[in-house]
Write a protein that holds these residues in place. Structure first.
Motif, mmCIF file in Angstrom:
data_model
loop_
_atom_site.group_PDB
_atom_site.id
_atom_site.type_symbol
_atom_site.label_atom_id
_atom_site.label_comp_id
_atom_site.label_asym_id
_atom_site.label_seq_id
_atom_site.Cartn_x
_atom_site.Cartn_y
_atom_site.Cartn_z
ATOM 1 N N LYS A 275 0.816 -1.216 0.000
ATOM 2 C CA LYS A 275 0.000 0.000 0.000
ATOM 3 C C LYS A 275 0.853 1.272 0.000
ATOM 4 O O LYS A 275 1.948 1.306 0.554
ATOM 5 C CB LYS A 275 -0.901 0.008 1.232
ATOM 6 C CG LYS A 275 -1.918 -1.117 1.269
ATOM 7 C CD LYS A 275 -2.727 -1.073 2.553
ATOM 8 C CE LYS A 275 -3.754 -2.216 2.602
ATOM 9 N NZ LYS A 275 -4.538 -2.186 3.863
ATOM 10 N N ALA A 276 0.296 2.312 -0.619
ATOM 11 C CA ALA A 276 0.881 3.644 -0.520
ATOM 12 C C ALA A 276 0.174 4.371 0.612
ATOM 13 O O ALA A 276 -1.043 4.235 0.793
ATOM 14 C CB ALA A 276 0.694 4.416 -1.823
ATOM 15 N N ALA B 235 3.507 -14.295 -7.364
ATOM 16 C CA ALA B 235 4.805 -13.697 -7.049
ATOM 17 C C ALA B 235 4.671 -12.521 -6.096
ATOM 18 O O ALA B 235 3.735 -11.724 -6.181
ATOM 19 C CB ALA B 235 5.504 -13.247 -8.321
ATOM 20 N N SER B 236 5.627 -12.421 -5.194
ATOM 21 C CA SER B 236 5.773 -11.247 -4.337
ATOM 22 C C SER B 236 6.894 -10.391 -4.924
ATOM 23 O O SER B 236 7.662 -10.836 -5.787
ATOM 24 C CB SER B 236 6.132 -11.665 -2.913
ATOM 25 O OG SER B 236 7.411 -12.280 -2.890
ATOM 26 N N ALA B 237 7.000 -9.171 -4.439
ATOM 27 C CA ALA B 237 8.105 -8.318 -4.865
ATOM 28 C C ALA B 237 9.436 -8.933 -4.440
ATOM 29 O O ALA B 237 10.432 -8.828 -5.159
ATOM 30 C CB ALA B 237 7.942 -6.923 -4.276
ATOM 31 N N ALA B 238 9.443 -9.567 -3.294
ATOM 32 C CA ALA B 238 10.666 -10.236 -2.826
ATOM 33 C C ALA B 238 11.079 -11.350 -3.784
ATOM 34 O O ALA B 238 12.270 -11.558 -4.035
ATOM 35 C CB ALA B 238 10.451 -10.794 -1.425
ATOM 36 N N ASP B 239 10.105 -12.091 -4.340
ATOM 37 C CA ASP B 239 10.406 -13.139 -5.321
ATOM 38 C C ASP B 239 11.071 -12.536 -6.553
ATOM 39 O O ASP B 239 12.103 -13.037 -7.040
ATOM 40 C CB ASP B 239 9.127 -13.860 -5.750
ATOM 41 C CG ASP B 239 8.499 -14.692 -4.650
ATOM 42 O OD1 ASP B 239 9.205 -15.025 -3.678
ATOM 43 O OD2 ASP B 239 7.292 -15.012 -4.770
ATOM 44 N N PHE C 54 12.412 0.760 -8.948
ATOM 45 C CA PHE C 54 12.037 0.163 -7.674
ATOM 46 C C PHE C 54 11.430 1.220 -6.753
ATOM 47 O O PHE C 54 11.963 2.328 -6.659
ATOM 48 C CB PHE C 54 13.240 -0.487 -7.000
ATOM 49 C CG PHE C 54 13.905 -1.552 -7.825
ATOM 50 C CD1 PHE C 54 13.532 -2.873 -7.706
ATOM 51 C CD2 PHE C 54 14.910 -1.217 -8.737
ATOM 52 C CE1 PHE C 54 14.144 -3.864 -8.484
ATOM 53 C CE2 PHE C 54 15.530 -2.186 -9.510
ATOM 54 C CZ PHE C 54 15.134 -3.519 -9.375
ATOM 55 N N LEU C 55 10.362 0.865 -6.072
ATOM 56 C CA LEU C 55 9.714 1.797 -5.155
ATOM 57 C C LEU C 55 9.453 1.110 -3.816
ATOM 58 O O LEU C 55 8.885 0.027 -3.765
ATOM 59 C CB LEU C 55 8.381 2.280 -5.735
ATOM 60 C CG LEU C 55 7.594 3.295 -4.889
ATOM 61 C CD1 LEU C 55 8.381 4.593 -4.732
ATOM 62 C CD2 LEU C 55 6.227 3.573 -5.521
ATOM 63 N N GLY C 56 9.915 1.743 -2.748
ATOM 64 C CA GLY C 56 9.652 1.222 -1.416
ATOM 65 C C GLY C 56 10.709 0.267 -0.905
ATOM 66 O O GLY C 56 10.569 -0.276 0.202
ATOM 67 N N PHE C 57 11.769 0.053 -1.663
ATOM 68 C CA PHE C 57 12.823 -0.873 -1.242
ATOM 69 C C PHE C 57 13.862 -0.146 -0.396
ATOM 70 O O PHE C 57 14.082 1.051 -0.571
ATOM 71 C CB PHE C 57 13.497 -1.502 -2.462
ATOM 72 C CG PHE C 57 12.651 -2.553 -3.118
ATOM 73 C CD1 PHE C 57 12.785 -3.898 -2.801
ATOM 74 C CD2 PHE C 57 11.699 -2.183 -4.065
ATOM 75 C CE1 PHE C 57 12.015 -4.860 -3.406
ATOM 76 C CE2 PHE C 57 10.910 -3.151 -4.669
ATOM 77 C CZ PHE C 57 11.063 -4.481 -4.346
ATOM 78 N N ALA D 60 7.649 -2.568 -3.537
ATOM 79 C CA ALA D 60 7.940 -3.467 -2.431
ATOM 80 C C ALA D 60 6.664 -4.014 -1.803
ATOM 81 O O ALA D 60 5.616 -3.368 -1.818
ATOM 82 C CB ALA D 60 8.766 -2.741 -1.370
ATOM 83 N N ASP D 61 6.768 -5.210 -1.246
ATOM 84 C CA ASP D 61 5.619 -5.829 -0.580
ATOM 85 C C ASP D 61 5.131 -4.985 0.596
ATOM 86 O O ASP D 61 3.939 -4.984 0.926
ATOM 87 C CB ASP D 61 5.992 -7.231 -0.089
ATOM 88 C CG ASP D 61 6.394 -8.149 -1.231
ATOM 89 O OD1 ASP D 61 5.661 -8.207 -2.237
ATOM 90 O OD2 ASP D 61 7.448 -8.805 -1.136
ATOM 91 N N ALA D 62 6.044 -4.247 1.219
ATOM 92 C CA ALA D 62 5.674 -3.386 2.348
ATOM 93 C C ALA D 62 5.043 -2.083 1.889
ATOM 94 O O ALA D 62 4.554 -1.311 2.714
ATOM 95 C CB ALA D 62 6.911 -3.092 3.199
#
Length: 303
Positions: free
Chosen positions: A35-36, A270-274, A300-303, A74-76
């Motif tokens: 989420k943003a 798939a997750s962003a981590a994957d 990349f955003l949020g990493f 990112a997943d977060a």
């Protein structure tokens, strides 16, 4: 200060839509992302300028998002504001000469390509099948290995926060492979393209040829960000990855495409981590094999 105050200041602002906790997976071609903190759609220049002013005052980080076609979130998620350009930035205007089109940065590139076809204007056939917005295409000089959108740009209009509108003629900008010299701290608002009159049958034929090549060589229809890495000079990164035996390599739901090795596809879970893990593995393997450090094309955003 912060997100709460930004929400209070922006709520009710004309031409502005505001959402808290918006899932960014809904706004990326990867269909991945947390989420943003804020998701803001600005439908006019006034709205955009006011939004940037408020976010700056409240020290809320922000990014501009087109259609998320070359983005991994990112997943977060992202602890800031994601800004989307709405109505006023999605228009086309054809000049009196009939060969010059001005398009808003929020307009879909596919719509622009079809507009050129309908008006029998040649010069954008190479862009058929490329996803995303006009602004995104300009910022990364989108195109094929041999043809780029920068070649038909006549003028670019940007907004520099706290400074105002800026204009760049074609010669003011350096256009390179997947890169331009446009300042990264400026927001592209619109672009004017100089095209050439042509016959609709010829333009359509060239478009169909280009689209057929993409369908034959790329996993169109699969959730991906397009090409993950830029091609090194005089080298095909897809072939390099394939020759490393990495086609089909996967982590979780992310897989190196078996059709084109420079695409990493989301198989559905798939997750962003994957995806990040697959990107890292490919990078290390190519570096080990060729001594080449690949440069990512994906953002990349949020990493």
């Amino acid at each position: 200060m912060g997100v709460f105050n930004a929400v209070m200041s922006l709520s009710g602002l004309i031409d502005t839509e505001l959402a808290e906790g918006e899932r960014l997976a809904r706004h990326t071609s990867y269909r991945i992302g947390g989420k943003a903190a804020l998701f803001i759609t600005c439908h006019s220049y006034h709205s955009l300028r006011r939004t940037i002013e408020v976010l700056g005052r409240e020290r809320v980080p922000w990014v501009i998002l087109g259609k998320g076609s070359n983005l991994l979130v990112a997943d977060a998620g992202y602890e800031g504001a994601v800004i989307s350009l709405g109505r006023e930035f999605s228009r086309f205007v054809v000049s009196d000469d009939g060969a010059t089109i001005t398009a808003g940065a929020g307009a879909m590139l596919a719509r622009l390509v079809n507009e050129a076809l309908s008006r029998e204007l040649s010069g954008l056939e190479f862009a058929v099948g490329i996803p995303g917005t006009v602004g995104g295409a300009i910022s990364m000089n989108a195109g094929s290995r041999d043809e780029w959108i920068g070649a038909v740009v006549q003028d670019v209009v940007t907004y520099k926060p706290a400074a105002g509108i800026r204009h760049y003629g074609r010669e003011d900008v350096t256009w390179g492979y997947r890169v331009t010299s446009l300042p990264r701290d400026e927001i592209i608002l619109e672009v004017t393209l100089r095209l050439a009159p042509g016959k609709k049958v010829d333009i359509r034929a060239k478009m169909e040829q280009s689209l057929a090549r993409r369908r034959r060589t790329q996993p169109i229809g699969s959730a991906s960000c397009g090409s993950v890495f830029r091609n090194p000079a005089n080298m095909s990164v897809g072939k390099m990855i394939e020759d490393c035996g990495l086609k089909g390599f996967s982590v979780g739901g992310a897989e190196v495409s078996t059709m084109h090795a420079n695409f990493i596809v989301n198989k559905g879970t798939a997750s962003a981590a994957d995806v990040s893990a697959v990107i890292s593995h490919v990078y290390e393997k190519v570096k080990e094999t060729y001594g080449v450090e690949l440069q990512p094309e994906v953002k990349f955003l949020g990493f």
